[in-house]
Write a protein that holds these residues in place. Structure first.
Motif, PDB file in Angstrom:
ATOM      1  N   ILE A  74      65.826   4.042 -73.448  1.00 22.72           N
ATOM      2  CA  ILE A  74      64.951   4.928 -72.683  1.00 22.72           C
ATOM      3  C   ILE A  74      63.885   5.384 -73.684  1.00 22.72           C
ATOM      4  O   ILE A  74      64.216   5.960 -74.720  1.00 22.72           O
ATOM      5  N   VAL A  75      62.621   5.097 -73.375  1.00 22.28           N
ATOM      6  CA  VAL A  75      61.525   5.499 -74.252  1.00 22.28           C
ATOM      7  C   VAL A  75      60.726   6.573 -73.531  1.00 22.28           C
ATOM      8  O   VAL A  75      60.330   6.397 -72.377  1.00 22.28           O
ATOM      9  N   VAL A  76      60.492   7.693 -74.210  1.00 21.38           N
ATOM     10  CA  VAL A  76      59.810   8.853 -73.632  1.00 21.38           C
ATOM     11  C   VAL A  76      58.604   9.204 -74.501  1.00 21.38           C
ATOM     12  O   VAL A  76      58.716   9.249 -75.725  1.00 21.38           O
ATOM     13  N   ARG A  77      57.479   9.482 -73.874  1.00 19.90           N
ATOM     14  CA  ARG A  77      56.299   9.959 -74.603  1.00 19.90           C
ATOM     15  C   ARG A  77      56.393  11.471 -74.713  1.00 19.90           C
ATOM     16  O   ARG A  77      56.569  12.173 -73.717  1.00 19.90           O
ATOM     17  N   THR A  78      56.321  11.990 -75.931  1.00 21.34           N
ATOM     18  CA  THR A  78      56.382  13.431 -76.162  1.00 21.34           C
ATOM     19  C   THR A  78      55.027  13.909 -76.676  1.00 21.34           C
ATOM     20  O   THR A  78      54.134  13.099 -76.929  1.00 21.34           O
ATOM     21  N   THR A  79      54.891  15.198 -76.878  1.00 18.20           N
ATOM     22  CA  THR A  79      53.623  15.743 -77.376  1.00 18.20           C
ATOM     23  C   THR A  79      53.366  15.329 -78.817  1.00 18.20           C
ATOM     24  O   THR A  79      52.227  15.295 -79.261  1.00 18.20           O
ATOM     25  N   THR A  80      54.433  15.011 -79.547  1.00 16.60           N
ATOM     26  CA  THR A  80      54.279  14.640 -80.953  1.00 16.60           C
ATOM     27  C   THR A  80      54.485  13.155 -81.223  1.00 16.60           C
ATOM     28  O   THR A  80      54.453  12.732 -82.370  1.00 16.60           O
ATOM     29  N   GLY A  81      54.742  12.375 -80.211  1.00 16.50           N
ATOM     30  CA  GLY A  81      54.983  10.944 -80.410  1.00 16.50           C
ATOM     31  C   GLY A  81      55.870  10.383 -79.321  1.00 16.50           C
ATOM     32  O   GLY A  81      55.522  10.411 -78.138  1.00 16.50           O
ATOM     33  N   PHE A  82      57.038   9.887 -79.711  1.00 13.66           N
ATOM     34  CA  PHE A  82      57.969   9.269 -78.774  1.00 13.66           C
ATOM     35  C   PHE A  82      59.392   9.663 -79.118  1.00 13.66           C
ATOM     36  O   PHE A  82      59.689  10.068 -80.236  1.00 13.66           O
ATOM     37  N   LYS A  83      60.279   9.518 -78.143  1.00 13.38           N
ATOM     38  CA  LYS A  83      61.721   9.598 -78.339  1.00 13.38           C
ATOM     39  C   LYS A  83      62.263   8.289 -77.799  1.00 13.38           C
ATOM     40  O   LYS A  83      61.858   7.838 -76.720  1.00 13.38           O
ATOM     41  N   VAL A  84      63.170   7.680 -78.540  1.00 13.84           N
ATOM     42  CA  VAL A  84      63.777   6.424 -78.113  1.00 13.84           C
ATOM     43  C   VAL A  84      65.285   6.619 -78.105  1.00 13.84           C
ATOM     44  O   VAL A  84      65.904   6.811 -79.154  1.00 13.84           O
ATOM     45  N   TYR A  85      65.883   6.604 -76.917  1.00 11.35           N
ATOM     46  CA  TYR A  85      67.314   6.825 -76.749  1.00 11.35           C
ATOM     47  C   TYR A  85      68.031   5.529 -76.417  1.00 11.35           C
ATOM     48  O   TYR A  85      67.541   4.718 -75.640  1.00 11.35           O
ATOM     49  N   ASP A  86      69.225   5.376 -76.957  1.00 13.05           N
ATOM     50  CA  ASP A  86      70.109   4.284 -76.557  1.00 13.05           C
ATOM     51  C   ASP A  86      70.678   4.652 -75.194  1.00 13.05           C
ATOM     52  O   ASP A  86      70.949   5.827 -74.931  1.00 13.05           O
ATOM     53  N   ARG A  87      70.882   3.674 -74.328  1.00  9.54           N
ATOM     54  CA  ARG A  87      71.418   3.968 -72.994  1.00  9.54           C
ATOM     55  C   ARG A  87      72.939   4.035 -72.950  1.00  9.54           C
ATOM     56  O   ARG A  87      73.521   4.306 -71.893  1.00  9.54           O
ATOM     57  N   ASN A  88      73.618   3.795 -74.070  1.00 11.53           N
ATOM     58  CA  ASN A  88      75.064   4.005 -74.134  1.00 11.53           C
ATOM     59  C   ASN A  88      75.323   5.497 -74.301  1.00 11.53           C
ATOM     60  O   ASN A  88      74.680   6.151 -75.126  1.00 11.53           O
ATOM     61  N   ALA A  89      76.264   6.038 -73.542  1.00  9.29           N
ATOM     62  CA  ALA A  89      76.628   7.447 -73.695  1.00  9.29           C
ATOM     63  C   ALA A  89      77.161   7.661 -75.110  1.00  9.29           C
ATOM     64  O   ALA A  89      78.007   6.895 -75.568  1.00  9.29           O
ATOM     65  N   PRO A  90      76.674   8.694 -75.818  1.00 13.83           N
ATOM     66  CA  PRO A  90      77.069   8.880 -77.217  1.00 13.83           C
ATOM     67  C   PRO A  90      78.443   9.514 -77.406  1.00 13.83           C
ATOM     68  O   PRO A  90      79.001   9.469 -78.488  1.00 13.83           O
ATOM     69  N   HIS A  91      78.988  10.090 -76.339  1.00 16.58           N
ATOM     70  CA  HIS A  91      80.184  10.918 -76.471  1.00 16.58           C
ATOM     71  C   HIS A  91      81.459  10.309 -75.905  1.00 16.58           C
ATOM     72  O   HIS A  91      82.536  10.860 -76.075  1.00 16.58           O
ATOM     73  N   ILE A  92      81.354   9.164 -75.220  1.00 12.75           N
ATOM     74  CA  ILE A  92      82.529   8.498 -74.654  1.00 12.75           C
ATOM     75  C   ILE A  92      82.400   6.990 -74.870  1.00 12.75           C
ATOM     76  O   ILE A  92      81.298   6.466 -74.996  1.00 12.75           O
ATOM     77  N   CYS A  93      83.548   6.322 -74.912  1.00 12.64           N
ATOM     78  CA  CYS A  93      83.540   4.875 -75.134  1.00 12.64           C
ATOM     79  C   CYS A  93      82.890   4.168 -73.949  1.00 12.64           C
ATOM     80  O   CYS A  93      83.015   4.614 -72.805  1.00 12.64           O
ATOM     81  N   PRO A  94      82.185   3.068 -74.218  1.00 13.68           N
ATOM     82  CA  PRO A  94      81.495   2.343 -73.151  1.00 13.68           C
ATOM     83  C   PRO A  94      82.440   1.919 -72.027  1.00 13.68           C
ATOM     84  O   PRO A  94      83.566   1.500 -72.261  1.00 13.68           O
ATOM     85  N   ASP A  95      81.955   2.065 -70.820  1.00 16.81           N
ATOM     86  CA  ASP A  95      82.687   1.694 -69.618  1.00 16.81           C
ATOM     87  C   ASP A  95      81.641   1.297 -68.589  1.00 16.81           C
ATOM     88  O   ASP A  95      80.435   1.406 -68.843  1.00 16.81           O
ATOM     89  N   LYS A  96      82.072   0.894 -67.410  1.00 16.11           N
ATOM     90  CA  LYS A  96      81.114   0.427 -66.398  1.00 16.11           C
ATOM     91  C   LYS A  96      80.144   1.507 -65.935  1.00 16.11           C
ATOM     92  O   LYS A  96      79.053   1.211 -65.504  1.00 16.11           O
TER      93      LYS A  96
END
Length: 152
Positions: A74-96
């Motif tokens: 997920i790429v987001v334009r911010t006031t200072t540049g960009f934020k680039v997030y991984d789409r895997n949830a960071p707090h739980i193991c990958p699942d469907k």
């Protein structure tokens, strides 16, 4: 006297051990241990219609190209540049149902447990189950060519 020295040394050892354990926990990785580790290397031409939205602050796009991790970005334009997030949830193991998605153009949402983060900052919301932010990646942006390079 010797017993006092041994007791003092043992107490000192225990204190140092506890402090080391606490520090190592607070410095842990930004994701759970089962988070997929993949190479991220993507180049986006923001002049193309597919990514044109990223020229406006607050806008976002999903990136599902080769080199965009296991579930995309997920790429987001911010006031200072960009934020680039991984789409895997960071707090739980990958699942469907652990692929992060944007909800109401204001938050990142995990369908598995309802965790939410503020889209522009990545900070968990007050009602979020997760207490850690989504994994982010580095980037470089060339305003002259309008090219965004994303990498880890």
């Amino acid at each position: 006297m010797k017993a006092k020295k041994i007791a003092s040394s043992l107490a000192l050892f225990l204190i140092i051990s506890i402090l080391t354990i606490n520090n190592s926990c607070s410095e842990r990785n930004e994701t759970v241990s089962c988070f997929p580790n993949s190479s991220v290397s993507v180049q986006l031409n923001l002049s193309l219609p597919l990514y044109y939205k990223l020229q406006t602050v607050g806008s976002w796009v999903y990136v599902n190209e080769v080199g965009a991790g296991t579930r995309g970005l997920i790429v987001v334009r911010t006031t200072t540049g960009f934020k680039v997030y991984d789409r895997n949830a960071p707090h739980i193991c990958p699942d469907k149902d652990t692929t992060l998605e944007v909800k109401n153009d204001t938050s990142v949402y995990c369908p598995k447990d309802g965790s939410q983060w503020i889209l522009i900052t990545g900070q968990p919301t007050d009602n979020s189950v997760a207490k850690i932010a989504p994994k982010t990646y580095g980037y470089s942006y060339n305003a002259t060519s309008n090219i965004l390079d994303i990498y880890n």
